[in-house]
Design a protein around this motif. Structure first.
Motif, PDB file in Angstrom:
ATOM      1  N   THR A   7       0.973  -1.145  -0.067  1.00 16.16           N
ATOM      2  CA  THR A   7       0.014   0.067  -0.061  1.00 16.16           C
ATOM      3  C   THR A   7       0.976   1.251   0.246  1.00 16.16           C
ATOM      4  OG1 THR A   7      -0.113  -0.008   2.405  1.00 16.16           O
ATOM      5  CG2 THR A   7      -1.783  -1.188   1.271  1.00 16.16           C
ATOM      6  N   LYS A   8       0.346   2.414  -0.165  1.00 12.02           N
ATOM      7  CA  LYS A   8       0.953   3.634  -0.316  1.00 12.02           C
ATOM      8  C   LYS A   8       1.654   3.990   0.952  1.00 12.02           C
ATOM      9  CE  LYS A   8       0.702   6.764  -3.925  1.00 12.02           C
ATOM     10  NZ  LYS A   8       1.461   6.381  -4.667  1.00 12.02           N
ATOM     11  N   LEU A   9       0.881   3.666   2.017  1.00 12.01           N
ATOM     12  CA  LEU A   9       1.351   4.008   3.342  1.00 12.01           C
ATOM     13  C   LEU A   9       2.463   2.829   3.837  1.00 12.01           C
ATOM     14  CD1 LEU A   9       1.330   5.847   5.936  1.00 12.01           C
ATOM     15  CD2 LEU A   9      -0.495   4.108   6.859  1.00 12.01           C
ATOM     16  N   GLY A  10       2.094   1.635   3.429  1.00 17.05           N
ATOM     17  CA  GLY A  10       3.191   0.601   3.749  1.00 17.05           C
ATOM     18  C   GLY A  10       4.399   0.887   3.137  1.00 17.05           C
ATOM     19  N   LEU A  11       4.447   1.155   1.783  1.00 16.05           N
ATOM     20  CA  LEU A  11       5.662   1.614   1.252  1.00 16.05           C
ATOM     21  C   LEU A  11       6.293   3.025   1.777  1.00 16.05           C
ATOM     22  CD1 LEU A  11       4.212   1.030  -2.504  1.00 16.05           C
ATOM     23  CD2 LEU A  11       5.966  -0.549  -1.194  1.00 16.05           C
ATOM     24  N   LEU A  12       5.683   3.836   2.116  1.00 14.05           N
ATOM     25  CA  LEU A  12       6.183   4.891   2.741  1.00 14.05           C
ATOM     26  C   LEU A  12       6.980   4.563   4.043  1.00 14.05           C
ATOM     27  CD1 LEU A  12       6.430   8.122   2.875  1.00 14.05           C
ATOM     28  CD2 LEU A  12       4.241   8.181   4.195  1.00 14.05           C
ATOM     29  N   ILE A  13       6.286   3.875   4.731  1.00 13.19           N
ATOM     30  CA  ILE A  13       6.692   3.447   6.197  1.00 13.19           C
ATOM     31  C   ILE A  13       8.332   2.736   6.147  1.00 13.19           C
ATOM     32  CG2 ILE A  13       6.440   2.343   8.205  1.00 13.19           C
ATOM     33  CD1 ILE A  13       3.491   3.459   8.217  1.00 13.19           C
ATOM     34  N   GLY A  14       7.913   1.577   5.234  1.00 14.69           N
ATOM     35  CA  GLY A  14       8.846   0.841   4.924  1.00 14.69           C
ATOM     36  C   GLY A  14      10.277   1.219   4.283  1.00 14.69           C
ATOM     37  N   GLY A  15       9.850   2.352   3.458  1.00 14.11           N
ATOM     38  CA  GLY A  15      11.172   3.055   2.898  1.00 14.11           C
ATOM     39  C   GLY A  15      11.831   3.773   4.003  1.00 14.11           C
ATOM     40  N   ILE A  16      11.068   4.258   4.993  1.00 14.36           N
ATOM     41  CA  ILE A  16      11.707   5.265   5.887  1.00 14.36           C
ATOM     42  C   ILE A  16      12.511   4.296   6.678  1.00 14.36           C
ATOM     43  CG2 ILE A  16      11.412   6.627   7.746  1.00 14.36           C
ATOM     44  CD1 ILE A  16       8.997   7.953   6.242  1.00 14.36           C
ATOM     45  N   MET A  17      11.751   3.159   7.135  1.00 14.11           N
ATOM     46  CA  MET A  17      12.269   2.145   8.416  1.00 14.11           C
ATOM     47  C   MET A  17      13.669   1.724   7.574  1.00 14.11           C
ATOM     48  SD  MET A  17      10.435   2.155  10.743  1.00 14.11           S
ATOM     49  CE  MET A  17      10.658   0.452  11.567  1.00 14.11           C
ATOM     50  N   ALA A  18      13.712   1.408   6.415  1.00 14.73           N
ATOM     51  CA  ALA A  18      14.896   0.813   5.630  1.00 14.73           C
ATOM     52  C   ALA A  18      16.214   1.723   5.643  1.00 14.73           C
ATOM     53  CB  ALA A  18      14.815   0.585   3.841  1.00 14.73           C
ATOM     54  N   GLU A  19      15.779   3.154   5.610  1.00 16.17           N
ATOM     55  CA  GLU A  19      16.810   4.207   5.680  1.00 16.17           C
ATOM     56  C   GLU A  19      17.206   4.423   7.165  1.00 16.17           C
ATOM     57  OE1 GLU A  19      18.952   5.453   3.663  1.00 16.17           O
ATOM     58  OE2 GLU A  19      19.526   7.103   4.770  1.00 16.17           O
ATOM     59  N   VAL A  20      16.426   4.182   8.102  1.00 19.55           N
ATOM     60  CA  VAL A  20      16.515   4.322   9.348  1.00 19.55           C
ATOM     61  C   VAL A  20      17.491   3.020   9.828  1.00 19.55           C
ATOM     62  CG1 VAL A  20      15.762   4.087  11.945  1.00 19.55           C
ATOM     63  CG2 VAL A  20      14.527   5.582  10.256  1.00 19.55           C
ATOM     64  N   ALA A  21      17.245   1.969   9.351  1.00 22.92           N
ATOM     65  CA  ALA A  21      18.043   0.589   9.537  1.00 22.92           C
ATOM     66  C   ALA A  21      19.476   0.837   8.983  1.00 22.92           C
ATOM     67  CB  ALA A  21      17.462  -0.681   8.741  1.00 22.92           C
ATOM     68  N   SER A  22      19.539   1.524   7.766  1.00 21.91           N
ATOM     69  CA  SER A  22      20.929   1.939   7.175  1.00 21.91           C
ATOM     70  C   SER A  22      21.726   2.747   8.042  1.00 21.91           C
ATOM     71  CB  SER A  22      20.341   2.422   5.613  1.00 21.91           C
ATOM     72  OG  SER A  22      21.873   2.524   5.031  1.00 21.91           O
ATOM     73  N   ILE A  23      21.034   3.575   8.517  1.00 21.22           N
ATOM     74  CA  ILE A  23      21.771   4.740   9.645  1.00 21.22           C
ATOM     75  C   ILE A  23      22.034   3.834  10.772  1.00 21.22           C
ATOM     76  CG2 ILE A  23      21.438   6.679  11.049  1.00 21.22           C
ATOM     77  CD1 ILE A  23      19.489   7.706   8.641  1.00 21.22           C
ATOM     78  N   LEU A  24      21.341   3.140  11.506  1.00 21.27           N
ATOM     79  CA  LEU A  24      21.861   2.420  12.572  1.00 21.27           C
ATOM     80  C   LEU A  24      22.803   1.222  12.387  1.00 21.27           C
ATOM     81  CD1 LEU A  24      20.741   2.347  15.526  1.00 21.27           C
ATOM     82  CD2 LEU A  24      19.248   0.716  15.113  1.00 21.27           C
ATOM     83  N   ASP A  25      22.798   0.798  11.033  1.00 22.35           N
ATOM     84  CA  ASP A  25      23.982  -0.279  10.675  1.00 22.35           C
ATOM     85  C   ASP A  25      25.028   0.699  10.843  1.00 22.35           C
ATOM     86  OD1 ASP A  25      24.999  -2.571   9.570  1.00 22.35           O
ATOM     87  OD2 ASP A  25      24.862  -1.802   7.513  1.00 22.35           O
ATOM     88  N   GLY A  26      25.437   1.893  11.010  1.00 18.55           N
ATOM     89  CA  GLY A  26      26.618   2.694  10.915  1.00 18.55           C
ATOM     90  C   GLY A  26      26.885   2.546  12.650  1.00 18.55           C
TER      91      GLY A  26
END
Ligand code: C5P
Ligand code: CA
Ligand code: CA
Length: 336
Positions: free
Chosen positions: A188-207
């Motif tokens: 869904t639009k919302l699922g993709l939006l939240i998922g995209g943001i969470m993926a970037e947050v996970a990428s930041i936390l990976d540092g």
């Protein structure tokens, strides 16, 4: 390091700076840990008279902070039987004094050829800045440098005072990536939006896991490997989720682009070692996971899972082909 009973000796000399808390650790504790990493005996004494100068020693007579790797540089200056007095930034001379068995007087002067901070004169803030600046790795990609590290380093600055370990943080970043995948898979639009943001947050936390490992001097072979393995699982699950989401609009080809993107993602990490060696030999720009997850973030923001898979496929395979070409032209970089 030079064999035998090499010692790292901290001489307090009345400086409180040895006990100041610098990013969750006193300077004395940091030196103890640096000695442990290099397999050196450690000693902390109140004054120079308490130093037993038999055998080879590195004697720190001022509270200076340096990178853990630079202990090896100091070690190279030690004569066969003697010691190095690190006597930084007092008077007009900043450097180390070499002495050959004959005690700390009559020592030769050698300039320090690495960066350090004299904590007593420059203060905790400068010392912390020195450690934080070193967290950026030479192999970091452009998104990592421009965005991720600017957020992850301030987070690590707070986390370093907690009891969180690097492995716990690797696991937390992985769990965030799983949540991102679950949201993306909804399509869904919302699922993709939240998922995209969470993926970037996970990428930041990976540092943060690596940053905490370096700040607390807790890095390990297992941790480095665990971090990489979890990243591969997370990458594949995110791509599987994007493929599921893309099935709605493109039921016939979504699986194929998912497979190509997954292969590209794994091949990028398969070729990463060679890429890092070449990078250190002066070949600029390293594209990696930071860019892939940023593409997922962008794709999620615009609600375009299918296009995201196509972009990841092209970017990753073009990067792998570029690495093959770069390696072919720089074979001399890799020596056995
Ligand atoms: O900053 P980044 O996460 O990219 O740093 C990765 C490095 O951090 C690894 O090569 C390893 O030295 C260290 N690390 C670790 N334990 C972890 C995660 C990272 O020792 N759990
Ligand atoms: Ca990491
Ligand atoms: Ca990771």
């Amino acid at each position: 390091m030079k064999g035998g009973n090499l010692k790292l000796v901290v001489v307090k000399n009345g400086f409180d700076a040895w006990d100041w808390n610098i990013l969750g650790m006193t300077l004395t504790e940091r030196m103890r840990r640096i000695a442990e990493i290099h397999g050196l005996e450690f000693q902390s004494v109140e004054s120079l008279e308490d130093v037993n100068l038999t055998g080879s020693s590195i004697v720190l007579t001022r509270p200076i902070l340096f990178d853990f790797k630079d202990l090896s540089t100091l070690n190279q200056h030690i004569p066969e039987s003697g010691c190095v007095e690190v006597y930084a930034s007092t008077g007009e001379f900043t450097g180390i004094y070499l002495c050959n068995g004959g005690g700390l007087s009559n020592a030769n002067k050698v300039s320090l050829d690495f960066c350090f901070v004299d904590v007593a004169t420059e203060g905790v803030k400068t010392a912390e800045r020195f450690l934080l600046k070193k967290l950026i790795k030479p192999s970091d990609g452009p998104i990592s440098r421009l965005i991720n590290r600017r957020i992850s380093i301030p987070i690590s600055r707070l986390l370093v005072r907690t009891s969180l370990t690097p492995n716990m943080l690797s696991l937390m970043s992985f769990i965030l990536a799983l949540v991102a995948a679950a949201a993306l898979a909804l399509g869904t639009k919302l699922g993709l939006l939240i998922g995209g943001i969470m993926a970037e947050v996970a990428s930041i936390l990976d540092g943060c896991d690596g940053e905490i490992a370096r700040l607390k001097l807790m890095f390990s072979e297992f941790g480095a490997w665990f971090d990489r393995v979890l990243d591969r699982y997370a990458d594949i699950l995110i791509i599987a989720a994007l493929s599921t989401a893309a099935m709605g609009g493109h039921p016939e080809t979504a699986w194929m682009w998912g497979l190509i993107a997954a292969a590209g993602s794994l091949l990028m990490s398969y070729t990463a070692n060679i890429c890092d060696i070449m990078y250190l030999n002066g070949i600029p720009i390293r594209l990696g996971r930071d860019l892939r997850l940023f593409i997922v973030f962008f794709g999620g923001l615009f609600g375009k899972p299918f296009e995201t898979l196509i972009v990841i496929s092209f970017v990753s395979h073009i990067e792998v082909i570029r690495r093959i070409g770069a390696f072919a032209h720089n074979r001399s970089c890799i020596r056995h």
